[in-house]
Design a protein around this motif. Structure first.
Motif, PDB file in Angstrom:
ATOM      1  N   ALA A 155      -4.514   5.837   1.968  1.00 27.73           N
ATOM      2  CA  ALA A 155      -4.822   6.874   0.982  1.00 27.73           C
ATOM      3  C   ALA A 155      -5.451   8.095   1.637  1.00 27.73           C
ATOM      4  O   ALA A 155      -5.420   9.189   1.073  1.00 27.73           O
TER       5      ALA A 155
ATOM      6  N   VAL B  39      -4.055  -5.461   1.218  1.00 25.38           N
ATOM      7  CA  VAL B  39      -4.030  -4.347   0.263  1.00 25.38           C
ATOM      8  C   VAL B  39      -5.439  -3.773   0.109  1.00 25.38           C
ATOM      9  O   VAL B  39      -5.639  -2.559   0.134  1.00 25.38           O
TER      10      VAL B  39
ATOM     11  N   ASP C 129      -5.542  -3.697  -7.944  1.00 24.90           N
ATOM     12  CA  ASP C 129      -6.850  -3.855  -7.311  1.00 24.90           C
ATOM     13  C   ASP C 129      -7.528  -5.143  -7.770  1.00 24.90           C
ATOM     14  O   ASP C 129      -7.999  -5.941  -6.950  1.00 24.90           O
TER      15      ASP C 129
ATOM     16  N   MET D 113      -5.557  -0.111   2.099  1.00 22.32           N
ATOM     17  CA  MET D 113      -5.292   0.976   1.150  1.00 22.32           C
ATOM     18  C   MET D 113      -6.162   2.218   1.420  1.00 22.32           C
ATOM     19  O   MET D 113      -5.633   3.342   1.386  1.00 22.32           O
TER      20      MET D 113
ATOM     21  N   CYS E 215       0.837  -1.204   0.000  1.00 22.62           N
ATOM     22  CA  CYS E 215       0.000   0.000   0.000  1.00 22.62           C
ATOM     23  C   CYS E 215       0.869   1.250   0.000  1.00 22.62           C
ATOM     24  O   CYS E 215       0.623   2.206  -0.745  1.00 22.62           O
ATOM     25  N   TYR E 216       1.941   1.237   0.848  1.00 20.36           N
ATOM     26  CA  TYR E 216       2.839   2.388   0.927  1.00 20.36           C
ATOM     27  C   TYR E 216       3.496   2.634  -0.424  1.00 20.36           C
ATOM     28  O   TYR E 216       3.577   3.769  -0.901  1.00 20.36           O
TER      29      TYR E 216
ATOM     30  N   ARG F  26      -2.559   0.729 -10.581  1.00 25.39           N
ATOM     31  CA  ARG F  26      -3.515   0.606  -9.475  1.00 25.39           C
ATOM     32  C   ARG F  26      -4.691  -0.281  -9.865  1.00 25.39           C
ATOM     33  O   ARG F  26      -5.122  -1.132  -9.087  1.00 25.39           O
TER      34      ARG F  26
ATOM     35  N   LEU G 103       1.292   4.471  -2.802  1.00 26.64           N
ATOM     36  CA  LEU G 103       0.887   5.848  -2.483  1.00 26.64           C
ATOM     37  C   LEU G 103       1.409   6.777  -3.562  1.00 26.64           C
ATOM     38  O   LEU G 103       2.554   6.672  -3.987  1.00 26.64           O
TER      39      LEU G 103
END
Lengths: 265, 307
Positions: free
Chosen positions: B195, B187, B121, B191, B104-105, B117, B108
Motif C-alpha cells: 500500500a 496479507v 482484514d 499489505m 495484496c496486489y 477490505r 490494491l
C-alpha cells in the motif's frame, strides 16, 4: 484511482482462486455438520444435538471448557486493563525514553513460541498450584503474556492519537489526583484502544490451545479435542461458531481502529 | 483531537514538560515505583519461563550441570524432526508468501474503508492468529477420511485421495492447513508495504516512457523485495513454532519439533534422556530467534519506503 491497481480481470481471477481455497474448507465443514449418518443425506440432527438433553453429557466438556475460557478471558482482560494500560500511560507521560525498550519487551512474545514458553511455565505452575490451587483461572497469568503484543499495539495506537500529556496536565492543574486523572480523564480518551485490546485478548484466549493442553487445564479448545474422539460433529459446529464469533470481534476492532485514525486526520 | 494538538504532543515528547517538571523531580522515585508491578509480572511470566525453558536443557533431574542433554540435538532422530519442521515451514512459507502477495496486489486500489477490505482484514486476523485447533478440525471435515471432499471425490469421480495411505494424519497433512494460516498472515504483514508504493512512481515511470512491466521490474519489485523477504521469514518462524494445528491433526508420533517437545513433556524419557524438552526448546529458540532477528533487521531497512 490508484495507477498501480491491477486490472479488473486480474482482481477477479485472484479473488476467485484464493477465495475458493479459503471457502472450500469452511463450506465443507458446514456440510459435514449437516451430514445425517443414520438416515443418510443432510439434516440438522447434529445442530439439534446442541440442545438435546440426551447428548448433554457428551457436550458437557465443551460447555465446561467454554466457561473456563470465558473466566480466563475476563481475568486476562483485567490484567491488560489494570496492569498493562496504566504502565503504558506511565511510560508515555513520565519515561518517554523508555518507550523503545518497552515496545521491544511488549513485542518479544511474538518471537518466543508458546511451545517453548510452556516448557518453562510447567515448573512455575507447579509452584502456583501449591500456592493458589489448580484453578483454571491461574492460566490467565500466562495468557497475559500471550496477548501482550496484540494488546500493546492496540493501546499504543490510541495513546499516539490522543494528547495524554496535555490532558493529564490540565486535570492535575485543576486538582485531580493521579488516580482520577488516569480513570476519569485519560482512560476515556483511549477507550477505543482499550476496547480493541480487550476484544483481541478475548479472541486470543478463546483460541489458545498450546499452553492449556500441555499444562493439563480444561479450556474451550482442549475440550473440543476431547469431545472429537466421541463425536466429530460437535467440535465442527463449535469450530464454525467460534471462527464466526472471532471474525465479528475483529470487524468491531477494525471499525474502532478506523474511528481512531479518522479522529486523528 | 485536532492535528495541531497532536503535532504539539510530538514536539513535546522528547523535551520534559515544564509544568510537570517540578512535581516530576519530587516524585520521580514514586513514578519508578509505578513500573514495578508490570516489571515483576513480565519477569515472572516471560523472562523466568524463557530462562527455565532454555536452562533446563543444561541440568539433570537432580540439578547437576550437564552438556549431555544438549548432545540430544545431534541425535539422528532429533535432527530428522528439525529437518521435517524446516521443510514444512519453508514450503508453506513460500507458498503462503506468494499467494498472500497476490492477494495484496489484487486488493490494491480498493477503498481501505470499504466492505471488502474490512472483511478480508478481519478474516485474515481470524485465520492467521486464532485458528489453531479449529483449522485442523475444518481440514479433517474436508479432506479427512470421512471428509466432505474426500467422499465427493470417491463417489463422483472414483478418486481415492488416501490410496497412498492416511497422509492427512502425517507430516504432508500439515501442508494445506499451514498454508491456510500462512496466506492470511502474509496479507496482514505485506499489505502495508504494498500500500506504501506510491502511484506517483507509476506515473513518473509512465511519463518517462516506461511500461507497466518496466515499472514492476525496475521499481516495484526492488522496492518491495526487502518487505517480501522479511514477511517470508516471519511466515517461516510462524510455521516453525506452530503447535496447535499439528497437535490436533497428529495425535501419535512426533514428526516435527513442537510435537517432539510434547512427547518430552508428557512422558518421562524420550530417546532415553531426561530434560529433552529443555534441549529441544533451546534448539527451537535458536532457529526462531535467528530468523526473527534477521526479520527485524530487514524490516527496519524496508520501513524507510513506508514513511
Amino acid at each position: 484511482m490508484n495507477a498501480l491497481a491491477p486490472s479488473r480481470l486480474t482482481r477477479w481471477i485472484v479473488g476467485i482462486l484464493v477465495g475458493a481455497f479459503f471457502a472450500i474448507p469452511l463450506i465443507s465443514t458446514f456440510l459435514y455438520t449437516l451430514r445425517d449418518d443414520k438416515k443418510g443425506g443432510y439434516s440438522l440432527v447434529h445442530w439439534a444435538a446442541l440442545f438435546d438433553p440426551a447428548s448433554a453429557s457428551m457436550i458437557k466438556p465443551i460447555w465446561t471448557g467454554l466457561g473456563n475460557s470465558l473466566v480466563l478471558s475476563v481475568v486476562t482482560v483485567v490484567i491488560v486493563l489494570v496492569l498493562l494500560a496504566p504502565t503504558m500511560i506511565l511510560v508515555h507521560l513520565r519515561f518517554p525514553k523508555l518507550r523503545q525498550y518497552f515496545e521491544f519487551l511488549a513485542l518479544l512474545p511474538i518471537s518466543i513460541p508458546a511451545i517453548v514458553l510452556v516448557v518453562g511455565l510447567s515448573p512455575i505452575y507447579l509452584q502456583i498450584a501449591r500456592m493458589m490451587g489448580t484453578g483454571t483461572w491461574t492460566l490467565a497469568f500466562a495468557y497475559g503474556i500471550t496477548v501482550l503484543p496484540f494488546a500493546y499495539r492496540a493501546i499504543q495506537a490510541s495513546i499516539d492519537a490522543a494528547d495524554l500529556r496535555t490532558l493529564a496536565e490540565a486535570a492535575r492543574t485543576l486538582g485531580a489526583n493521579w488516580f482520577s486523572v488516569v480513570v476519569k480523564v485519560l482512560a476515556p480518551n483511549i477507550r477505543q484502544g482499550l476496547l480493541a485490546a480487550s476484544l483481541i485478548s478475548v479472541a486470543v484466549v478463546l483460541g489458545e490451545f498450546t499452553i492449556a493442553s500441555l499444562l493439563n487445564r480444561q479450556v474451550f479448545q482442549t475440550a473440543m479435542v476431547v469431545v472429537r474422539n466421541q463425536d466429530p460433529y460437535l467440535p465442527a459446529i463449535f469450530t464454525l461458531l467460534a471462527l464466526l464469533l472471532v471474525f465479528v470481534l475483529l470487524l468491531i476492532i477494525g471499525r474502532a481502529a478506523r474511528g481512531t485514525r479518522k479522529a486523528r486526520s | 483531537m485536532t492535528t495541531a494538538v497532536t503535532a504539539g504532543a510530538d514536539a513535546s515528547a522528547s523535551a520534559p514538560v515544564p509544568a510537570l517538571a517540578g512535581t516530576a523531580r519530587r516524585s520521580a522515585s514514586w513514578a519508578w515505583l509505578g513500573l514495578t508491578p508490570f516489571a515483576a509480572y513480565v519477569l515472572l511470566f516471560l523472562a523466568l519461563p524463557t530462562v527455565l525453558a532454555i536452562g533446563s536443557g543444561f541440568f539433570t533431574k537432580t540439578g547437576a550441570f550437564t552438556w549431555s542433554n544438549l548432545s540430544a540435538l545431534t541425535d539422528p532422530v532429533v535432527l530428522e524432526t528439525f529437518a521435517n519442521s524446516a521443510w514444512v515451514s519453508l514450503l508453506t512459507a513460500v507458498a503462503g508468501a506468494v499467494a498472500g502477495a497476490l492477494v495484496c496486489y489484487a486488493m490494491l486500489g480498493l477503498n481501505p474503508e470499504g466492505a471488502i477490505r474490512q472483511s478480508v482484514d478481519a478474516a485474515s486476523g481470524v485465520l492467521a492468529q486464532f485458528g489453531g485447533v479449529m483449522l485442523a478440525f475444518a481440514f479433517i471435515s474436508t479432506i479427512g477420511i470421512q471428509g466432505v471432499i474426500t467422499v465427493l471425490l470417491k463417489d463422483a469421480f472414483g478418486i481415492n485421495i488416501f490410496a497412498e495411505g492416511n497422509w492427512i494424519y502425517e507430516v504432508p497433512g500439515l501442508l494445506l492447513p499451514y498454508i491456510y494460516f500462512q496466506v492470511p498472515l502474509m496479507v496482514i504483514t505485506f499489505m502495508p508495504a504494498l500500500a506504501a508504493l506510491k502511484p506517483q512512481w507509476a506515473e513518473a515511470n509512465a511519463t518517462l516512457g516506461g511500461t507497466r512491466r518496466s515499472f514492476w521490474m525496475q521499481i516495484g519489485f526492488p522496492v518491495l523485495a526487502p518487505s517480501f523477504l522479511a514477511s517470508l521469514l516471519l511466515l517461516f518462524a510462524n510455521a516453525f513454532s506452530s503447535y496447535a494445528t499439528a497437535a490436533a491433526l497428529i495425535s501419535q508420533g512426533s514428526q516435527i519439533v513442537p510435537l517432539q517437545i510434547r512427547a518430552a513433556l508428557t512422558s518421562e524419557t524420550v530417546l532415553g534422556r531426561e530434560n529433552l524438552a529443555g534441549a529441544l526448546a533451546l534448539g527451537m529458540i535458536i532457529v526462531v530467534g535467528i530468523v526473527m532477528a534477521v526479520y527485524s533487521l530487514i524490516q527496519r531497512r524496508a520501513a524507510r519506503w513506508q514513511a
